[in-house]
Design a protein around this motif. Structure first.
Motif, short mmCIF file in Angstrom:
data_model
loop_
_atom_site.label_atom_id
_atom_site.label_comp_id
_atom_site.label_asym_id
_atom_site.label_seq_id
_atom_site.Cartn_x
_atom_site.Cartn_y
_atom_site.Cartn_z
N UNK A 1 -8.28 -5.85 -1.45
CA UNK A 1 -7.76 -6.80 -2.44
C UNK A 1 -6.75 -7.74 -1.80
N UNK A 2 -6.60 -8.91 -2.41
CA UNK A 2 -5.48 -9.80 -2.11
C UNK A 2 -4.68 -9.99 -3.38
N UNK A 3 -3.41 -10.31 -3.22
CA UNK A 3 -2.52 -10.39 -4.37
C UNK A 3 -1.52 -11.53 -4.20
N UNK A 4 -0.98 -11.95 -5.32
CA UNK A 4 0.03 -12.98 -5.32
C UNK A 4 1.32 -12.52 -4.64
N UNK A 5 1.46 -11.22 -4.43
CA UNK A 5 2.64 -10.71 -3.71
C UNK A 5 2.49 -10.85 -2.20
N UNK A 6 1.43 -11.58 -1.76
CA UNK A 6 1.20 -11.93 -0.35
C UNK A 6 0.81 -10.74 0.51
N UNK A 7 0.28 -9.70 -0.12
CA UNK A 7 -0.16 -8.52 0.61
C UNK A 7 -1.69 -8.38 0.51
N UNK A 8 -2.27 -7.82 1.58
CA UNK A 8 -3.67 -7.43 1.55
C UNK A 8 -3.70 -5.90 1.59
N UNK A 9 -4.50 -5.29 0.72
CA UNK A 9 -4.52 -3.84 0.59
C UNK A 9 -5.95 -3.32 0.67
N UNK A 10 -6.08 -2.15 1.27
CA UNK A 10 -7.37 -1.49 1.33
C UNK A 10 -7.27 -0.13 0.63
N UNK A 11 -8.31 0.17 -0.17
CA UNK A 11 -8.31 1.41 -0.94
C UNK A 11 -9.57 2.22 -0.63
N UNK A 12 -9.40 3.53 -0.61
CA UNK A 12 -10.51 4.47 -0.71
C UNK A 12 -10.37 5.10 -2.08
N UNK A 13 -11.08 4.58 -3.09
CA UNK A 13 -10.83 5.00 -4.47
C UNK A 13 -10.97 6.50 -4.71
N UNK A 14 -11.76 7.17 -3.86
CA UNK A 14 -11.95 8.61 -4.06
C UNK A 14 -10.87 9.43 -3.37
N UNK A 15 -9.99 8.74 -2.63
CA UNK A 15 -8.90 9.45 -1.93
C UNK A 15 -7.58 9.36 -2.69
N UNK A 16 -7.54 8.57 -3.76
CA UNK A 16 -6.29 8.44 -4.52
C UNK A 16 -6.09 7.02 -5.01
#
Length: 426
Positions: free
Chosen positions: A227-242
């Motif tokens: 994801x990208x966000x207006x808070x200027x961060x890029x984040x990666x998720x493993x939805x099954x890990x939490x």
């Protein structure tokens, strides 16, 4: 002095815009300032965020190929059309189910997700056997005295998808059937199993964003989400890990719209956004470490850049909102090499790509885009010139098919794997 020329199959790729009579004209595109592509395509239909009174609406149109013979002119759209209504606020995004081509999800300012089924129109999405007119909702379209049929009715909805906040993005998982990600105004990304019909609560809630989520993208195998966000961060998720991100990094320095796209089956992604000096930027990321590989300043225009990747051909298209041109690059050797650009005097408000398994291989078309202006949809083919008339296997590797690899429940239970593929020659 000799000059080394990088070998490339796509060096001479060119854009082929459909003739004017094959455009969809007289549209009333949504005036909402929310940043999405505004248009989505699958092999049968187009969906377009529409300007309508009395709440939110979007338009669904039957899709024709303007590059295949015989290509019959598309009638000018009448002022009144059957619309998909139901949202009490503007529709912000739509997404076609990749494994059920008649199913679509829509998201709106009212904080709801609506589900729609156009199965009755599947057989009517192409011209009749005599090449005259349509049947179904668009029966008689383009003929004299055509009357507007009734609006579409949704089949289900998720009333608390945004927990009272607007839902800005919806994106289907490319591998697991019916697994839908939605991003809402409470800065949470939620996953839903839309095939199950059970919407009391989300399957997973992904948290950690400090401001508006600006874009969401699944990876090729559908097990990671970025994801990208207006808070200027890029984040990666493993939805099954939490619910927390597994990786996080500083993105673009500017607060204006930032987008992200995964580069097919590689551990690479590209974000587009703005620098602190408001230059438009493109960053290539190593997703294994979530560290930038390279940063390129593109220009000083103000429009958000919509990135789209042609997996299988390693071609990245960049369509800037308010631009008339569409740049395209080739990814090779961990670099993005500029190829060419589609030029037009008409600025685009939105842009989308047809799924790769639906392009015209007979024309050596590696991608087909749909450019949305204030009142028109213009089909654009991206073609690799070849002298041979036979099937060109080197530019048409197997493509992800419209058959799911497994269900959303199997995905939640931990099943992993690549998408099912289809031979492009068949």
């Amino acid at each position: 002095m000799s000059r080394f020329v990088r070998p490339s199959k796509y060096r001479h790729t060119y854009s082929q815009q459909a003739k004017k009579e094959h455009n969809y004209e007289n549209l009333k595109v949504s005036t909402s300032a929310w940043d999405t592509d505004l248009i989505k395509a699958n092999p049968k239909f187009l969906s377009i965020n529409y300007q309508a009174s009395g709440g939110g609406a979007f338009l669904v149109l039957p899709l024709l190929s303007p590059f295949s013979a015989p290509a019959i002119p598309t009638p000018k759209l009448p002022d009144l059309l059957p619309l998909c209504r139901g949202h009490s606020g503007p529709v912000l995004d739509t997404a076609w189910h990749p494994h059920k081509e008649a199913v679509l999800a829509s998201a709106g300012e009212d904080g709801k997700i609506f589900l729609w089924n156009f199965e009755s129109e599947i057989s009517n999405s192409a011209r009749g056997s005599e090449g005259t007119g349509y049947s179904g909702k668009f029966s008689g379209w383009g003929e004299e005295n055509w009357t507007t049929p009734s609006d579409w009715e949704h089949t289900a909805f998720i009333p608390k998808a945004g927990q009272g906040k607007k839902v800005g993005q919806v994106v289907f998982n490319p591998v697991a059937s019916g697994l839908l990600a939605s991003a809402s105004g409470d800065h949470v990304v939620r996953l839903w199993d839309v095939d199950s019909g059970k919407f009391d609560e989300a399957l997973v809630e992904l948290k950690g964003h400090k401001d508006t989520v600006q874009s969401v993208c699944w990876n090729y195998t559908g097990d990671l989400l970025i994801t990208t966000s207006r808070d200027k961060q890029i984040r990666m998720y493993d939805p099954r890990a939490g619910s927390d991100p597994i990786k996080q990094a500083d993105g673009h320095g500017g607060i204006k719209g930032s987008r992200v796209v995964w580069l097919g089956d590689r551990e690479r992604a590209v974000t587009t956004g703005f620098s602190r000096m408001s230059d438009r930027q493109m960053i290539l990321w190593d997703t294994a470490t979530l560290k930038p590989i390279s940063t390129e300043n593109i220009d000083s225009s103000s429009g958000v850049i919509m990135p789209h990747y042609v997996e299988g051909n390693s071609v990245l298209l960049l369509a800037g909102k308010g631009d008339g041109n569409i740049r395209y690059y080739e990814y090779a050797d961990d670099e993005l090499f500029y190829l060419n650009e589609h030029k037009s005097a008409d600025p685009q408000r939105g842009f989308t790509l047809l799924p790769r398994h639906a392009v015209d291989v007979g024309q050596n078309e590696i991608a087909r885009g749909f450019k949305l202006t204030t009142s028109t949809v213009e089909p654009i083919g991206f073609v690799v010139p070849r002298k041979a008339e036979s099937f060109q296997a080197d530019i048409f590797p197997p493509a992800p098919s419209d058959e799911a690899a497994f269900t959303a429940k199997e995905w939640m239970d931990g099943k992993k794997g690549p998408p099912k593929l289809i031979d492009m020659e068949s």
